[in-house]
Design an enzyme around this catalytic site. Structure first.
Site, PDB file in Angstrom:
ATOM      1  N   GLU A   1       0.834  -1.208   0.000  1.00 49.49           N
ATOM      2  CA  GLU A   1       0.000   0.000   0.000  1.00 49.49           C
ATOM      3  C   GLU A   1       0.865   1.252   0.000  1.00 49.49           C
ATOM      4  O   GLU A   1       2.088   1.182   0.109  1.00 49.49           O
ATOM      5  CB  GLU A   1      -0.867   0.026   1.275  1.00 49.49           C
ATOM      6  CG  GLU A   1      -2.282  -0.500   1.059  1.00 49.49           C
ATOM      7  CD  GLU A   1      -3.179   0.521   0.369  1.00 49.49           C
ATOM      8  OE1 GLU A   1      -2.692   1.604  -0.029  1.00 49.49           O
ATOM      9  OE2 GLU A   1      -4.368   0.238   0.207  1.00 49.49           O
TER      10      GLU A   1
ATOM     11  N   ARG B   1      -7.277   1.516  13.339  1.00 46.69           N
ATOM     12  CA  ARG B   1      -5.902   1.749  12.902  1.00 46.69           C
ATOM     13  C   ARG B   1      -5.906   2.772  11.787  1.00 46.69           C
ATOM     14  O   ARG B   1      -6.934   3.016  11.152  1.00 46.69           O
ATOM     15  CB  ARG B   1      -5.246   0.461  12.400  1.00 46.69           C
ATOM     16  CG  ARG B   1      -5.834  -0.088  11.110  1.00 46.69           C
ATOM     17  CD  ARG B   1      -4.861  -1.049  10.427  1.00 46.69           C
ATOM     18  NE  ARG B   1      -5.464  -1.773   9.312  1.00 46.69           N
ATOM     19  CZ  ARG B   1      -5.611  -1.307   8.067  1.00 46.69           C
ATOM     20  NH1 ARG B   1      -5.238  -0.075   7.762  1.00 46.69           N
ATOM     21  NH2 ARG B   1      -6.163  -2.046   7.128  1.00 46.69           N
TER      22      ARG B   1
ATOM     23  N   ASN C   1      -5.058   4.167   8.080  1.00 43.31           N
ATOM     24  CA  ASN C   1      -5.020   3.626   6.728  1.00 43.31           C
ATOM     25  C   ASN C   1      -4.271   4.635   5.863  1.00 43.31           C
ATOM     26  O   ASN C   1      -3.281   5.197   6.325  1.00 43.31           O
ATOM     27  CB  ASN C   1      -6.463   3.336   6.265  1.00 43.31           C
ATOM     28  CG  ASN C   1      -6.512   2.335   5.137  1.00 43.31           C
ATOM     29  OD1 ASN C   1      -5.751   1.370   5.144  1.00 43.31           O
ATOM     30  ND2 ASN C   1      -7.394   2.533   4.180  1.00 43.31           N
TER      31      ASN C   1
ATOM     32  N   ASN D   1      -9.549   6.172   2.833  1.00 42.53           N
ATOM     33  CA  ASN D   1      -8.565   5.586   1.923  1.00 42.53           C
ATOM     34  C   ASN D   1      -7.884   6.641   1.059  1.00 42.53           C
ATOM     35  O   ASN D   1      -7.419   7.640   1.599  1.00 42.53           O
ATOM     36  CB  ASN D   1      -9.250   4.453   1.120  1.00 42.53           C
ATOM     37  CG  ASN D   1      -8.383   3.222   1.074  1.00 42.53           C
ATOM     38  OD1 ASN D   1      -7.159   3.319   1.012  1.00 42.53           O
ATOM     39  ND2 ASN D   1      -8.988   2.058   1.093  1.00 42.53           N
TER      40      ASN D   1
ATOM     41  N   ASP E   1      -9.702   2.122  -3.927  1.00 41.76           N
ATOM     42  CA  ASP E   1      -8.733   2.088  -2.827  1.00 41.76           C
ATOM     43  C   ASP E   1      -7.846   3.334  -2.898  1.00 41.76           C
ATOM     44  O   ASP E   1      -8.278   4.405  -2.483  1.00 41.76           O
ATOM     45  CB  ASP E   1      -7.965   0.760  -2.919  1.00 41.76           C
ATOM     46  CG  ASP E   1      -7.138   0.482  -1.689  1.00 41.76           C
ATOM     47  OD1 ASP E   1      -6.778   1.433  -0.983  1.00 41.76           O
ATOM     48  OD2 ASP E   1      -6.832  -0.700  -1.435  1.00 41.76           O
TER      49      ASP E   1
HETATM   50 ZN    ZN Z   1      -5.734   1.867   0.618  1.00 42.33          ZN
END
Ligand code: ZN
Length: 286
Positions: A13, A96, A98, A144, A192
């Protein structure tokens, strides 16, 4: 399209191009690792962390700032030192951090999610260069991808749970987003990561459907699609000479053994030439 690092990460990521060192920062959220990849030498450096890492950005004064599970930390890739900069008000072990990114003045924006990913208790935070933290946008389920228009007057934010991109009017001087409105709804896969190119078009990574897509934020039209040899496409960043490469991260988490056989490079890093250059990754100014 090339797999440039067969990392087999769980959840690769947060790619961020560090123009100073011409390397790519990226994270494995579930693997709890921060990486620095040098595309020219094909060398990958890693720091193992005690907690989940949601995002990492270059720090103007050296090193890296990372959003770990419960706050913002300085990480030194050479000494492997991890130093707390600021905790967030929302603590506890059920959330958490991201994705995160810096604006043009070097503020670090990063959002949280509930680990269950089933209720809108995530918050988008802003770490100011003086290391104070502001909670700014609440009601997020899976905070995101983030980005800004080339003139910095619009901020974009993806909430993967509602599969949409929201645009906010953005006042760069004060770091205040306002007037959020849905501009894009994604039906193929789960949106995402997000990146913006020099023409102001948005690039979205599709978790589950093997692709990136490019969108006009003014009309909501999908302009182009780019296929990847992996299904769980997580995020992208522009980098390389003149920001003409696109670096893409991917995930292996949740794939069956048969899936992994069908997509052996799942969890890897990919590089493709960009049809137009991208906007640079901004560093944290503090
Ligand atoms: Zn992501």
């Amino acid at each position: 399209m090339e797999c440039i690092l067969d990392a087999k990460s769980l959840v690769g990521e947060g790619p961020a191009w560090d123009s100073q060192s011409e390397t790519l920062l990226w994270v494995d959220i579930e693997g709890r690792e921060l990486h620095r990849f040098d595309p020219r030498r094909r060398r990958d450096q890693v720091v193992r962390l005690p907690e989940y890492i949601g995002a990492a950005v270059p720090r103007a004064s050296g090193g890296v700032v990372a959003a770990l599970r419960d706050g913002f930390y300085h990480v030194d890739l050479d000494t492997q030192a991890v130093i707390l900069l600021a905790k967030v008000p929302q603590t506890g072990t059920d959330h958490r951090f991201n994705d995160g990114k810096c604006d043009a003045l070097g503020r670090f924006w990063a959002g949280t999610l509930p680990l269950s990913q089933d209720r809108p208790t995530g918050v988008l935070y802003c770490l100011e260069p003086d290391l104070t933290v502001r909670p700014v946008i609440d009601g997020l389920t899976i905070s995101n991808g983030l980005g800004w228009s080339p003139d910095h007057r619009v901020m974009y934010l993806i909430d993967s749970a509602v599969r949409s991109v929201t645009a906010y009017d953005y006042d760069l001087a004060s770091g205040a987003p306002s007037g959020g409105r849905t501009i894009i709804e994604i039906e193929d896969g789960i949106p995402d990561g997000l990146a913006v190119d020099v023409e102001g078009m948005l690039w979205v990574a599709h978790w589950g459907t093997w692709r990136l897509s490019r969108w006009d934020p003014r009309t909501g039209d999908r302009l182009q699609e780019f296929g990847l040899p992996v299904s769980q496409v997580t995020s992208l960043a522009f980098g390389g000479p003149d920001l003409r490469n696109i670096y893409v991260t991917s995930a292996r988490l949740g794939l069956s053994p048969a899936d992994c056989e069908a997509q052996p490079y799942a969890g890897g890093l990919f590089e493709l030439p960009a049809p137009v250059p991208g906007l640079p990754t901004m560093s944290f100014a503090g």
